[in-house]
Design a protein around this motif. Structure first.
Motif, PDB file in Angstrom:
ATOM      1  N   VAL A 106      36.824  37.024  36.154  1.00 17.51           N
ATOM      2  CA  VAL A 106      37.343  38.928  35.918  1.00 17.51           C
ATOM      3  C   VAL A 106      39.406  38.942  35.781  1.00 17.51           C
ATOM      4  O   VAL A 106      39.340  38.305  37.078  1.00 17.51           O
ATOM      5  CB  VAL A 106      36.484  39.263  37.447  1.00 17.51           C
ATOM      6  N   ALA A 115      31.356  44.494  37.211  1.00 14.81           N
ATOM      7  CA  ALA A 115      30.901  42.699  37.875  1.00 14.81           C
ATOM      8  C   ALA A 115      30.362  43.976  39.457  1.00 14.81           C
ATOM      9  O   ALA A 115      29.455  43.542  39.295  1.00 14.81           O
ATOM     10  CB  ALA A 115      32.031  42.440  38.156  1.00 14.81           C
ATOM     11  N   PHE A 135      26.227  36.861  41.904  1.00 15.13           N
ATOM     12  CA  PHE A 135      27.702  37.169  41.012  1.00 15.13           C
ATOM     13  C   PHE A 135      28.504  35.259  40.992  1.00 15.13           C
ATOM     14  O   PHE A 135      29.476  35.550  40.039  1.00 15.13           O
ATOM     15  CB  PHE A 135      28.133  37.608  41.889  1.00 15.13           C
TER      16      PHE A 135
END
Length: 271
Positions: A106, A115, A135
């Protein structure tokens, strides 16, 4: 100040596990404010020098101070005179550095918000332990890191220990955003303009003219400009566009609902 009478752990190691990294962070961030600063910083650098050189150092020595200044110039990315967790991750050799791995996954605040939207599956404004595990699993896959369930569980628990400041087993948006590079963490820009529930309701209602419970991108831009002007803060067009795009990543087909914006702008999201 760092804990007295207790040796700082693991600074001599060639590589740290995630949990060892956390132990070092907790040792030096003794007041738990999210930074190693002032006397904590001097203690950290002194102990780091001892660990690496195997000899004592004198913090009052001019050469020590000069070396510490050079060290800060190299690692204090946002030049605020203190070390935050993401900067410490650049200093210490952490095993499979999962903080830096996160950066590759990210890289921008807009990607981070997208996200967040994906993993906050129940749209509660929090990522809970089971959501966090998914995640991190995707993070490691995308970075081509090999891991097993035990390692994934360790990373999940370590991230929770690092960022779950109130110990409720879940992470709010501002807590998770501490994983972002400093310059990309647009939420830091809102620290000085956080609203109470009453203030947030008033400003959202003002811009939600038709009362349908959401605002669009143009209305969000006007709201943000208004917020900055009222708080006597300057913001350039480029930054404003970036903040707007990041927040709109939480939107549903261009509709930014009250609950999504509340996560970003409210001090304590209403449950």
């Amino acid at each position: 100040m760092a804990n007295k009478g207790q040796q700082p752990p693991y600074l001599h190691l060639a590589e740290l596990t995630a949990s060892q990294f956390l132990d070092i962070w907790k040792h030096f961030d003794a007041d738990g404010n999210g930074y190693i600063e002032d006397k904590e910083l001097e203690s950290f650098f002194s102990q780091l020098e001892i660990a690496r050189r195997g000899a004592g150092v004198d913090p009052s020595n001019a050469a020590f101070k000069e070396k510490m200044t050079e060290f800060m110039q190299k690692f204090d990315k946002n030049k605020d005179g203190r070390i935050e967790m993401s900067e410490l991750a650049q200093i210490l050799p952490t095993e499979e550095n999962f903080l830096l791995c996160f950066r590759q996954f990210v890289g921008s605040s807009a990607e981070f918000m997208a996200a967040w939207r994906k993993y906050d599956t129940d749209r509660s404004g929090f990522i809970e332990a089971n959501e966090l595990k998914g995640f991190l699993s995707d993070l490691l896959k995308k970075a081509n890191r090999h891991y097993d369930d035990q390692k994934l569980q360790e990373y999940t628990q370590t991230i929770l220990k690092m960022f779950d400041l109130n110990g409720d087993g879940k992470l709010g948006l501002s807590e998770m955003a501490r994983l972002l590079p400093v310059q990309e963490n647009f939420l830091l820009k809102f620290q000085g303009v956080k609203l109470t529930a009453e203030q947030f309701n008033a400003i959202f209602t003002f811009y939600d003219k038709d009362g349908n419970g959401y605002i669009d991108e143009q209305e969000l831009e006007a709201l943000l400009k208004d917020l900055y002007e009222k708080n006597h803060k300057e913001v350039d067009t480029k930054s404003l566009t970036g903040y707007k795009q990041s927040i709109m990543a939480l939107s549903d087909g261009g509709k930014l609902y009250r609950s999504e914006l509340e996560i970003v702008l409210c001090r304590e999201p209403m449950l």
